[in-house]
Design a protein around this motif. Structure first.
Motif, mmCIF file in Angstrom:
data_model
loop_
_atom_site.group_PDB
_atom_site.id
_atom_site.type_symbol
_atom_site.label_atom_id
_atom_site.label_comp_id
_atom_site.label_asym_id
_atom_site.label_seq_id
_atom_site.Cartn_x
_atom_site.Cartn_y
_atom_site.Cartn_z
ATOM 1 N N UNK A 3 0.846 -1.178 0.000
ATOM 2 C CA UNK A 3 0.000 0.000 0.000
ATOM 3 C C UNK A 3 0.885 1.233 0.000
ATOM 4 N N UNK A 4 0.315 2.364 -0.420
ATOM 5 C CA UNK A 4 1.056 3.623 -0.333
ATOM 6 C C UNK A 4 0.129 4.704 0.208
ATOM 7 N N UNK A 5 0.639 5.601 1.044
ATOM 8 C CA UNK A 5 -0.186 6.712 1.504
ATOM 9 C C UNK A 5 -0.403 7.705 0.363
ATOM 10 N N UNK A 6 -1.647 8.081 0.145
ATOM 11 C CA UNK A 6 -1.969 8.996 -0.952
ATOM 12 C C UNK A 6 -2.648 10.270 -0.478
ATOM 13 N N UNK A 7 -3.160 10.286 0.754
ATOM 14 C CA UNK A 7 -3.858 11.460 1.259
ATOM 15 C C UNK A 7 -3.644 11.599 2.755
ATOM 16 N N UNK A 8 -3.529 12.836 3.190
ATOM 17 C CA UNK A 8 -3.698 13.172 4.596
ATOM 18 C C UNK A 8 -5.128 13.654 4.736
ATOM 19 N N UNK A 9 -5.923 12.945 5.498
ATOM 20 C CA UNK A 9 -7.339 13.206 5.640
ATOM 21 C C UNK A 9 -7.543 14.130 6.840
ATOM 22 N N UNK A 10 -8.137 15.292 6.596
ATOM 23 C CA UNK A 10 -8.387 16.277 7.653
ATOM 24 C C UNK A 10 -9.886 16.496 7.776
ATOM 25 N N UNK A 11 -10.426 16.310 8.963
ATOM 26 C CA UNK A 11 -11.857 16.523 9.197
ATOM 27 C C UNK A 11 -12.110 18.003 9.483
ATOM 28 N N UNK A 12 -13.251 18.514 8.996
ATOM 29 C CA UNK A 12 -13.538 19.930 9.168
ATOM 30 C C UNK A 12 -15.041 20.181 9.189
ATOM 31 N N UNK A 13 -15.445 21.219 9.905
ATOM 32 C CA UNK A 13 -16.822 21.684 9.849
ATOM 33 C C UNK A 13 -17.099 22.392 8.524
ATOM 34 N N UNK A 14 -16.163 23.249 8.107
ATOM 35 C CA UNK A 14 -16.295 24.020 6.865
ATOM 36 C C UNK A 14 -15.239 23.522 5.886
ATOM 37 N N UNK A 15 -15.636 22.535 5.100
ATOM 38 C CA UNK A 15 -14.699 21.872 4.201
ATOM 39 C C UNK A 15 -14.101 22.844 3.194
ATOM 40 N N UNK A 16 -14.934 23.700 2.631
ATOM 41 C CA UNK A 16 -14.442 24.626 1.604
ATOM 42 C C UNK A 16 -13.417 25.596 2.179
#
Length: 246
Positions: A3-16
């Motif tokens: 496998x390879x890491x492809x994204x750092x996933x960040x959670x947010x209230x205001x995605x935009x």
């Protein structure tokens, strides 16, 4: 299999808004292919075979707690002047100073507009060719154990491992490092920042997930429901997802 890491996933209230912040911070572009905002180098999404590590900002209904994230980004700079300019520019974009017990250090700790901590590093030769993200940094209790698990989970190369620090990077020698730092604080809440891993085209996602479970990963229920990705936790409880190649 790998496998390879492809994204750092960040959670947010205001995605935009958070997506725009990280696009401006990194000098990249923001794309909104659906409910998430993907931030990556100029040129568009390269899917299903991305060559780098991007940022995917995903919506959640709850704000960040006061607990420090156990995964954060370190941003690279090329000179003291660049570091000062970048810190000033980030603060103008909505970043705020963050205090995580760092004391008197040559790097600057900031938080994005929703409180996710990150560091703007002083110039370091090791990060001269990483691009804007120098490293994805994970707090942990046992860097050696993390190096064993993640070294087996991914096809990245182990560069260094001690009792206090472990470092991996893509075998192609491009993009950010993945670093595990020994820290005294324990994990107490689900993280708002995690890695997304992707099988290579043609590889079997179910077989990869089974392999990770055999290495010590555990299944994780975050209320995700019936989704094409699989949520897991590493042996110290750090969340991550295995995406479906498509």
């Amino acid at each position: 299999m790998a496998l390879r890491p492809v994204q750092v996933n960040i959670k947010a209230l205001d995605v935009s808004a958070v997506g725009r912040f990280w696009a401006e911070a990194l000098g990249w572009s923001a794309y909104s292919p659906g409910v998430t905002t993907y931030v990556g180098p100029v040129g568009g999404l390269v899917w299903p075979d991305p060559v780098g590590v991007g940022v995917d900002v995903v919506p959640v209904p709850e704000p960040k707690t006061t607990a420090k994230n156990r995964v954060h980004l370190d941003l690279a700079t090329t000179s003291a002047a660049h570091q000062a300019e970048l810190v000033a520019r980030l603060q103008a974009l909505g970043a705020t100073p963050a205090h995580v017990g760092q004391g008197d250090v040559p790097w600057t700790v900031l938080a994005d507009p929703e409180g996710n901590e990150f560091c703007v590093l002083e110039p370091r030769e090791i990060y001269r060719d990483t691009g804007p993200i120098a490293a994805v940094v994970v707090d942990c209790a046992d860097p050696r154990a993390m190096a064993r698990f993640w070294g087996e989970a991914m096809d990245w190369t182990l560069h260094e491992v001690t009792d206090d620090h472990a470092v991996l990077r893509s075998a192609k020698g491009v993009g950010p490092y993945l670093e595990f730092l020994r820290t005294p604080d324990a994990k107490t809440v689900h993280g708002r920042v995690h890695l997304d891993l992707l099988p290579y085209p043609g590889d079997d996602k179910a077989a990869e997930v089974a392999r990770l479970r055999a290495l010590g990963a555990t299944d994780l229920d975050l209320g995700q429901g019936d989704v094409p990705w699989t949520c897991l936790a590493d042996p110290e409880g750090h969340e991550f997802c295995v995406l479906a190649p498509s």
